[in-house]
Design an enzyme around this catalytic site. Structure first.
Site, short mmCIF file in Angstrom:
data_model
loop_
_atom_site.label_atom_id
_atom_site.label_comp_id
_atom_site.label_asym_id
_atom_site.label_seq_id
_atom_site.Cartn_x
_atom_site.Cartn_y
_atom_site.Cartn_z
N SER A 32 3.31 -4.00 7.52
CA SER A 32 4.14 -2.96 6.95
C SER A 32 5.43 -2.79 7.77
O SER A 32 6.18 -3.75 7.94
CB SER A 32 3.35 -1.66 6.84
OG SER A 32 4.02 -0.69 6.07
N ASP A 125 2.25 -3.07 -4.75
CA ASP A 125 2.87 -2.59 -3.53
C ASP A 125 4.38 -2.48 -3.76
O ASP A 125 5.01 -3.45 -4.18
CB ASP A 125 2.58 -3.56 -2.40
CG ASP A 125 3.08 -3.11 -1.05
OD1 ASP A 125 3.78 -2.09 -0.95
OD2 ASP A 125 2.77 -3.81 -0.06
N HIS A 155 -0.77 -1.72 -1.03
CA HIS A 155 -0.29 -1.69 0.35
C HIS A 155 -1.34 -1.06 1.27
O HIS A 155 -1.74 0.09 1.08
CB HIS A 155 1.02 -0.89 0.44
CG HIS A 155 1.71 -1.04 1.76
ND1 HIS A 155 2.68 -1.99 1.95
CD2 HIS A 155 1.56 -0.40 2.93
CE1 HIS A 155 3.12 -1.91 3.20
NE2 HIS A 155 2.45 -0.96 3.81
#
Length: 182
Positions: A32, A125, A155
């Site tokens: 991320s 995502d 995600h």
């Protein structure tokens, strides 16, 4: 955060022999925002002729503050991360400063000379498309890339470690790193 991560890279490279690591096999990676930070460290190391990085492992990377991709515009209510949470993330990270390629690596005009990369994206995502586009841009710049798009995931869903797909994702990430460091 970038200064801290780059300082660690520099320290590790300078102290490789004491640490028992091969300075020719240093990788950066993250998930991320951490993956975006790893990409930024690779850019900075290239631009400043810093320590050699042999590989970048970018898992569901956050790379672009502009939030203009199809996935950013359409995944507005997905679990864990959605457009609203990502808007907040970028606001907190950038503050009142404009984004640079070292904050948002998708803004870099030149991606040539970067280390090979493994990029993983999740189907549902908001950052999916920026990861795929970054992989494509790396390829067009002559950088070797392995791209894996995980169907049916969102995600951070690999945190649900009991799910078979999560176990496959974690195994694939570890395998990519092992291959790169072999």
């Amino acid at each position: 955060a970038l200064d801290d991560a780059y300082a660690v890279l520099t320290w590790a490279a300078q102290n490789a022999s004491e640490l028992g690591i091969d300075p020719e096999r240093i990788a950066v990676g993250g998930h991320s925002a951490g993956a975006g930070l790893a990409a930024a460290v690779a850019l900075r190391a290239r631009d400043q002729r810093g320590p050699a990085i042999s590989f970048q492992l970018l898992n569901e990377p956050g790379l672009d503050d502009r939030q203009e991709t199809w996935s950013q515009r359409n995944f507005t209510d997905t679990p864990w991360h959605n457009r609203e949470t990502l808007t907040s993330v970028w606001r907190y990270y950038l503050g009142s400063q404009p984004a640079t390629p070292y904050a948002a690596p998708a803004r870099a005009e030149d991606l040539s000379g970067l280390p090979p990369a493994y990029i993983a994206t999740a189907e549902f995502d908001p950052v999916r498309d920026e990861g795929i586009e970054y992989a494509s841009r790396l390829l067009r710049s002559g950088v070797s890339v392995e791209l894996h798009q995980w169907p049916g995931t969102f995600h951070g869903s690999q945190a649900i470690i009991s799910a078979q797909v999560s176990q496959r994702q974690i195994t694939a990430l570890a395998a990519a790193l092992r291959r790169a460091m072999a």
